[in-house]
Design a protein around this motif. Structure first.
Motif: not given
Lengths: 177, 177
Positions: A31, A34-35, A62, A76-77, A80, B31, B73, B76-77, B79-80
DNA sequence: CGATCGGTTGATATGAATCAACGTGCGTGG
DNA sequence: CCACGCACGTTGATTCATATCAACCGATCG
């Protein structure tokens, strides 16, 4: 383990939750790529060696770098997946199961990184960290570990975990999913 | 809420952990875009409308489609972030706090999707689902909700949540991080 | 050599689980 | 249309797992 760190959240009531442990080679947090603002903190348990990347640099490279993309997706997977495992442990499982789960999870991750001899793993954690990770008090963690020791499942002291009866530890801690 | 579903894991001991709720517009699981085999299940609470994408198709379009990359992205963020919130709730917080947290979390997500009148939210959950999400028994969930009702914080029945005292509910459930 | 830190152990307290009974609304079939 | 069964929720009594409180111990360190 060459070094160990963890990601955590400090709860206003004084407790803290350890969200995951960081091992050599781990991305600190997908995360974070991106954040800008993060809601959690991180801390090392040993000396640690970090590599930094600029967010802009990653974003720039990227799009045209499929290997990086794949690495981020994989990281990331994995995050999770691990988060799901911890939620299950925290929400549905007993103290013994949670602690066994944590040990199993860690030794499995360590095993992919280094060769293990005699089922001994360097794991520089205090019982306090285990408590903060699995949502128990250090006192209770001590009791459960003593129990495990008495049953001949593990030894854990001085930052070294020795697994003496892996099948039984797995029986307690694994979800085998 | 037009429809509602959830992602969960069935624990061998008969319990289950709800890992998150899925609202209209949500990606089912980030995922799942990359991984063939999933370790969890999902179920709808109402009729729901799904859109499917082929994994190959996404991968093919992903490299040259920055908007899709960004959407993945972002998903995914989120979710995390949500997973972190739930781990904190499950590991460190009391029954009242967990349930207040869940309600706050859901009404916040619903609010970004539809216009809300009179603080009434359609939330077609049974107390069993709340219990499975926050790691409590349905009996205890019932007691806590009764308590909230007696204190004039909320009404919850027939799949409708009415918030009567948001500041107080927030005081209990929010982590304000 | 005292102080501090991490861990252990015992006694007690407490939050949530479990067990059990009951109510209520609803759908279904007689 | 009624009666039964079932799902869901409520409530009370009791139990149980883990927390809390407290004392103590050994190792380490200044």
């Amino acid at each position: 383990m060459r070094w160990l760190a963890f990601r955590f959240f400090q709860v206003p009531n004084g407790r803290r939750q350890i969200l995951n442990f960081l091992l050599p080679g781990d991305l600190f947090s997908t995360v974070a790529v991106f954040e800008e603002r993060l809601h959690f903190s991180a801390q090392t348990l040993t000396e640690a060696r970090l590599s930094g990347f600029g967010r802009a640099e990653i974003k720039a490279r990227w799009a045209d770098n499929p290997r990086m993309t794949a690495a981020l997706a994989k990281s990331s997977a994995a995050e999770a997946y691990n988060a799901d495992g911890l939620m299950i442990a925290l929400g549905q499982r007993s103290a013994e199961e949670r602690i066994a789960y944590l040990f199993l999870h860690l030794i499995q991750r360590i095993s992919t990184r280094s060769v293990i001899r005699d089922q001994r793993y360097r794991l520089p954690l205090r019982q306090q960290h285990i408590a903060d990770a699995v949502g128990l008090t250090p006192v209770h963690v001590s009791r459960v570990i003593s129990l495990f020791r008495d049953r001949g499942l593990i030894e854990f002291s001085g930052g070294v975990l020795q697994v003496l009866n892996l099948p039984e530890l797995s029986r307690i801690g694994s979800l085998d999913y």
